[in-house]
Design a protein around this motif. Structure first.
Motif, PDB file in Angstrom:
ATOM      1  N   HIS B 262       0.843  -1.201   0.000  1.00 23.42           N
ATOM      2  CA  HIS B 262       0.000   0.000   0.000  1.00 23.42           C
ATOM      3  C   HIS B 262       0.877   1.249   0.000  1.00 23.42           C
ATOM      4  O   HIS B 262       1.712   1.422   0.883  1.00 23.42           O
ATOM      5  N   SER B 263       0.634   2.107  -0.960  1.00 20.64           N
ATOM      6  CA  SER B 263       1.462   3.315  -1.018  1.00 20.64           C
ATOM      7  C   SER B 263       1.196   4.231   0.177  1.00 20.64           C
ATOM      8  O   SER B 263       1.994   5.102   0.498  1.00 20.64           O
ATOM      9  N   SER B 264       0.055   4.008   0.868  1.00 15.82           N
ATOM     10  CA  SER B 264      -0.254   4.840   2.036  1.00 15.82           C
ATOM     11  C   SER B 264       0.749   4.604   3.168  1.00 15.82           C
ATOM     12  O   SER B 264       0.893   5.429   4.062  1.00 15.82           O
ATOM     13  N   ASP B 265       1.460   3.464   3.101  1.00 18.05           N
ATOM     14  CA  ASP B 265       2.451   3.175   4.135  1.00 18.05           C
ATOM     15  C   ASP B 265       3.782   3.887   3.895  1.00 18.05           C
ATOM     16  O   ASP B 265       4.695   3.780   4.724  1.00 18.05           O
ATOM     17  N   ALA B 266       3.885   4.562   2.786  1.00 17.17           N
ATOM     18  CA  ALA B 266       5.190   5.085   2.346  1.00 17.17           C
ATOM     19  C   ALA B 266       5.884   5.935   3.412  1.00 17.17           C
ATOM     20  O   ALA B 266       7.066   5.741   3.690  1.00 17.17           O
ATOM     21  N   ALA B 267       5.112   6.834   4.029  1.00 12.79           N
ATOM     22  CA  ALA B 267       5.734   7.763   4.969  1.00 12.79           C
ATOM     23  C   ALA B 267       6.360   7.032   6.157  1.00 12.79           C
ATOM     24  O   ALA B 267       7.525   7.269   6.506  1.00 12.79           O
ATOM     25  N   SER B 268       5.581   6.102   6.738  1.00 17.81           N
ATOM     26  CA  SER B 268       6.133   5.409   7.905  1.00 17.81           C
ATOM     27  C   SER B 268       7.262   4.470   7.509  1.00 17.81           C
ATOM     28  O   SER B 268       8.251   4.329   8.238  1.00 17.81           O
ATOM     29  N   ALA B 269       7.140   3.833   6.350  1.00 17.70           N
ATOM     30  CA  ALA B 269       8.211   2.941   5.875  1.00 17.70           C
ATOM     31  C   ALA B 269       9.485   3.734   5.647  1.00 17.70           C
ATOM     32  O   ALA B 269      10.590   3.292   5.964  1.00 17.70           O
ATOM     33  N   ARG B 270       9.301   4.902   5.099  1.00 17.57           N
ATOM     34  CA  ARG B 270      10.447   5.760   4.804  1.00 17.57           C
ATOM     35  C   ARG B 270      11.207   6.106   6.101  1.00 17.57           C
ATOM     36  O   ARG B 270      12.428   6.070   6.153  1.00 17.57           O
ATOM     37  N   GLU B 271      10.421   6.361   7.111  1.00 21.28           N
ATOM     38  CA  GLU B 271      11.025   6.703   8.401  1.00 21.28           C
ATOM     39  C   GLU B 271      11.840   5.523   8.927  1.00 21.28           C
ATOM     40  O   GLU B 271      12.959   5.681   9.431  1.00 21.28           O
ATOM     41  N   ILE B 272      11.281   4.310   8.763  1.00 19.58           N
ATOM     42  CA  ILE B 272      11.968   3.103   9.259  1.00 19.58           C
ATOM     43  C   ILE B 272      13.273   2.869   8.483  1.00 19.58           C
ATOM     44  O   ILE B 272      14.316   2.582   9.069  1.00 19.58           O
ATOM     45  N   LEU B 273      13.215   3.011   7.164  1.00 21.15           N
ATOM     46  CA  LEU B 273      14.427   2.821   6.361  1.00 21.15           C
ATOM     47  C   LEU B 273      15.498   3.846   6.728  1.00 21.15           C
ATOM     48  O   LEU B 273      16.680   3.527   6.799  1.00 21.15           O
ATOM     49  N   GLY B 274      15.035   5.056   6.998  1.00 22.27           N
ATOM     50  CA  GLY B 274      15.962   6.123   7.362  1.00 22.27           C
ATOM     51  C   GLY B 274      16.679   5.800   8.666  1.00 22.27           C
ATOM     52  O   GLY B 274      17.853   6.108   8.855  1.00 22.27           O
ATOM     53  N   ARG B 275      15.964   5.134   9.557  1.00 23.32           N
ATOM     54  CA  ARG B 275      16.496   4.789  10.871  1.00 23.32           C
ATOM     55  C   ARG B 275      17.709   3.852  10.748  1.00 23.32           C
ATOM     56  O   ARG B 275      18.674   3.963  11.469  1.00 23.32           O
ATOM     57  N   HIS B 276      17.641   2.911   9.772  1.00 21.92           N
ATOM     58  CA  HIS B 276      18.690   1.894   9.687  1.00 21.92           C
ATOM     59  C   HIS B 276      19.679   2.114   8.541  1.00 21.92           C
ATOM     60  O   HIS B 276      20.656   1.390   8.430  1.00 21.92           O
ATOM     61  N   GLY B 277      19.393   3.071   7.707  1.00 19.04           N
ATOM     62  CA  GLY B 277      20.278   3.275   6.557  1.00 19.04           C
ATOM     63  C   GLY B 277      21.197   4.465   6.737  1.00 19.04           C
ATOM     64  O   GLY B 277      21.155   5.146   7.765  1.00 19.04           O
ATOM     65  N   ASP B 278      22.035   4.701   5.734  1.00 15.88           N
ATOM     66  CA  ASP B 278      22.875   5.905   5.722  1.00 15.88           C
ATOM     67  C   ASP B 278      22.214   6.899   4.789  1.00 15.88           C
ATOM     68  O   ASP B 278      21.988   6.584   3.623  1.00 15.88           O
ATOM     69  N   GLY B 279      21.944   8.061   5.273  1.00 12.55           N
ATOM     70  CA  GLY B 279      21.395   9.095   4.403  1.00 12.55           C
ATOM     71  C   GLY B 279      19.906   8.936   4.178  1.00 12.55           C
ATOM     72  O   GLY B 279      19.237   8.089   4.773  1.00 12.55           O
ATOM     73  N   GLU B 280      19.395   9.788   3.274  1.00 11.64           N
ATOM     74  CA  GLU B 280      17.964   9.869   3.021  1.00 11.64           C
ATOM     75  C   GLU B 280      17.463   8.696   2.198  1.00 11.64           C
ATOM     76  O   GLU B 280      18.032   8.392   1.153  1.00 11.64           O
ATOM     77  N   PRO B 281      16.382   8.045   2.626  1.00 12.87           N
ATOM     78  CA  PRO B 281      15.777   7.022   1.760  1.00 12.87           C
ATOM     79  C   PRO B 281      15.108   7.699   0.561  1.00 12.87           C
ATOM     80  O   PRO B 281      14.655   8.836   0.658  1.00 12.87           O
ATOM     81  N   LEU B 282      15.098   6.974  -0.540  1.00 12.94           N
ATOM     82  CA  LEU B 282      14.490   7.518  -1.745  1.00 12.94           C
ATOM     83  C   LEU B 282      13.212   6.761  -2.065  1.00 12.94           C
ATOM     84  O   LEU B 282      13.202   5.530  -2.048  1.00 12.94           O
ATOM     85  N   VAL B 283      12.151   7.519  -2.341  1.00 11.21           N
ATOM     86  CA  VAL B 283      10.905   6.873  -2.728  1.00 11.21           C
ATOM     87  C   VAL B 283      10.812   6.903  -4.238  1.00 11.21           C
ATOM     88  O   VAL B 283      11.033   7.943  -4.865  1.00 11.21           O
TER      89      VAL B 283
END
Lengths: 291, 353
Positions: B262-283
């Protein structure tokens, strides 16, 4: 797998030759001859391997001789000469001039194919590719002339002078076409694609060969065209060859200097073309590359 | 007009050429002053270009129009820059092109083989033009035919053979002399995967045997596979240099990629990826795929998946991927590699107008 020569690489003093043979850079002159010959051989092999090109080169002159002599022979009358006798020099000249355009399209094709890039990264003589090109096209043109003369003899054309004059006529035709090859080679290196040469040469060479004395008397042309025809270098070539083969009959020579001094005019033309275009070609070649 | 665009213009209207640095002291050791020896010249900077044989491989990596081929063409004496100098093995390429040609082998982007000649005749001709003599040329051509497994094409005109075979003949042509420096301009562009792998094998063998190679490529993987040292170039300039590992470290190693249901999850997923990755996640453009550079590889992906699961976010797909040239570009220039193509095209149009 090793792609090195058998003795392997010696990083400290690598030699630029395989299999241990020491290679001194040859003298400029020796290099010029051997490289020119290598490229000529390459071009002639190409000719041998593309039968369509060879067939075209052989059939086209036969076709021209037959078409013009059989079709126009009956309807065009040239006062003072049999038309077949009169015509043949015109066809010879036209055919070798068109033959020379091949130097241009072939250079353009090689450039497009990247072969020129390959040649230009090799330590070869800087004029060898051009020498090879113009040499092999000279061979092709010589073949054309022999075939046309043979066909001409079959339809009743005759040489009415001595053997030496006839040879001089053939020499003049071939020298002119050789010099013109250099002009076309320069064009070939300057255009974007080989097709341009073919189209452009038709646009320029058809009028040039037709507004001349090649097929009709220039005196039958309307005023301005007659003047053009009399000063047209193609006319001078045709007139010179006609004279050397003894095909002028009693046709009056137009009252224009190039017509009155046709052989000299053609010689001057040959020298001028070579003096101007050989250096230009060599200079151009040193800077061309695909894309 | 910016300096950076000049390299993408055609040689005819080049007004100044900025070249990426390519000079090594000994076996990959380099010092600060080697970098961009630069002088002011109109209207653009000019740089000295030099390349010395050192038994190593340097890759020029960049998108179409970055100036890779121009660099190769200058170093192989095909075109002359209007400013600057270029040296290979101490030879001034611009002043002594013939001397340079005696020590180089070149295989360009488009196979420069004569279609009407056989493979053997092509190689023999090149040998003759290197002045190896009639016998020397024949012998060398035969050696290369065997070594490159070209027997099939040895006695038949090249015309009827595949692109891979032509490339091999072209490459063999570059090795007729044992060149001190070998130039390969996008050697595998346009080849099918099998031919590409086979060509990589040949190139690796060459390098193992001590050939110094300058390679251009659009593919990070290729540069990675074949070279010791990579220069990323864009707009005729080196924008990054180093080993493949250094470059990858610079752009954040692997990427973790997830694809949402669901694309509606994008914002929260993005936050989670940002937490564990280096730099800004890209959608991604579709709004459902998200990626982020990660430094500790699979472990980061494990954390991401576990956090996404806890938040009840459903996934179509998840995985890791190696960074691409696109990622290198995005990180180094802030734009995608293919953007530069369209940009170049528009600049050229402007220039033409």
């Amino acid at each position: 797998m090793s792609v090195l020569a058998p003795e392997g690489r010696q990083p400290e003093h690598q030699q630029a030759s395989p299999s241990g043979s020491r290679v001194e850079p040859p003298s400029e002159l020796a290099m010029w001859f051997s490289d020119g010959w290598t490229v000529t051989k390459r071009n002639l092999t190409k000719l041998k391997r593309s039968p369509d090109m060879l067939v075209f080169a052989i059939l086209q002159p036969i076709m021209f001789v037959l078409l013009f002599s059989q079709i126009y022979g009956g309807s065009i009358e040239v006062e003072g000469s049999d038309y077949t006798q009169y015509l043949m020099a015109g066809i010879f000249a036209q055919t070798v001039i068109f033959g020379s355009t091949f130097s241009g399209s072939a250079m353009a094709q090689d450039l497009k194919d990247g072969i020129i890039d390959r040649f230009r990264t090799l330590p070869m003589s800087s004029s060898a590719v051009l020498i090879g090109r113009t040499n092999s096209d000279l061979v092709l043109n010589a073949l054309s002339v022999i075939i046309m003369m043979g066909t001409g003899l079959l339809v009743g054309w005759r040489v009415n002078t001595s053997l030496s004059s006839a040879l001089a006529g053939i020499g003049l035709l071939l020298l002119f076409s050789y010099a013109f090859s250099w002009v076309m080679a320069l064009l070939g290196m300057s255009v974007k694609s080989p097709e341009v040469i073919n189209n452009a040469s038709f646009m320029i060479l058809f009028p040039l060969t037709f507004i001349s004395n090649a097929f009709v008397l220039s005196s039958t042309l309307p005023g301005p065209l007659e003047a053009f025809a009399n000063w047209n270098p193609v006319s001078a070539l045709v007139q010179a060859v006609r004279e050397l083969f003894g095909n002028t009959g009693t046709v009056p020579v137009p009252d224009a200097w190039p017509m009155q001094n046709a052989v000299v005019t053609v010689m001057i033309g040959i020298v001028l073309m070579l003096v101007i275009f050989v250096p230009l070609c060599i200079r151009k070649f040193a800077s061309i590359s695909s894309r | 007009m910016h300096c950076g665009q000049l390299l993408t213009s055609t040689p005819r209207n080049r007004a100044g050429v900025a070249l990426p640095f390519m000079h090594g002291n000994h076996r990959g050791r380099r010092s600060e002053e080697d970098l961009f020896v630069e002088e002011r010249a109109r209207p653009c900077s000019r740089r000295y270009e030099s390349l010395r044989p050192q038994g190593t491989v340097k890759a020029l990596l960049g998108p179409n129009g970055a100036g890779k081929t121009t660099v190769v063409k200058i170093l192989t004496t095909l075109i002359q820059p209007t400013a600057g100098t270029a040296h290979i093995d101490g030879i001034d390429v611009l002043r002594e092109p013939k001397a340079a040609r005696r020590i180089i082998g070149v295989s360009g982007q488009y196979s420069a083989v004569d279609e009407n000649l056989t493979g053997f005749e092509n190689l023999e001709m090149v040998g003759r033009l290197y002045h190896l003599g009639a016998r020397g040329s024949k012998r060398r051509a035969q050696e290369l035919i065997e070594q490159f497994e070209l027997t099939e094409a040895g006695n038949r005109p090249v015309k009827g053979f595949s692109g891979g075979m032509r490339r091999r003949i072209d490459l063999a042509g570059a090795l007729v002399i044992n060149p001190k420096i070998l130039f390969l301009d996008e050697p595998t562009t346009g080849l099918d995967p099998r031919s590409r792998l086979s060509l990589w094998g040949i190139i690796k063998d060459l390098v193992r045997d001590g050939t110094t190679l300058l390679l251009t490529t659009q593919y990070l993987e290729e540069a990675d596979q074949l070279s010791d040292d990579i220069a990323v170039i864009d707009g005729g300039k080196t924008i990054a240099e180093g080993t493949a590992d250094q470059l990858k470290a610079q752009i954040g190693g692997h990427r973790a990629v997830v694809s949402l249901v669901h694309s509606s999850d994008a914002a929260s997923a993005r936050e989670i990826l940002g937490r564990h990755g280096d730099g800004e996640p890209l959608v991604g453009d579709d709004g459902r795929s998200i990626e982020v550079a990660v430094s500790d590889g699979p472990r980061a992906l494990q954390y991401i998946l576990s956090d996404l699961g806890e938040s009840g976010i459903e996934l179509h797909d998840a995985g890791m991927r190696r960074p691409s040239l696109d990622d290198v570009f995005l990180t180094l220039t802030g734009r995608r590699a293919e953007d530069s193509d369209t940009k170049d095209a528009s600049t050229q149009k402007e220039a033409a107008a």
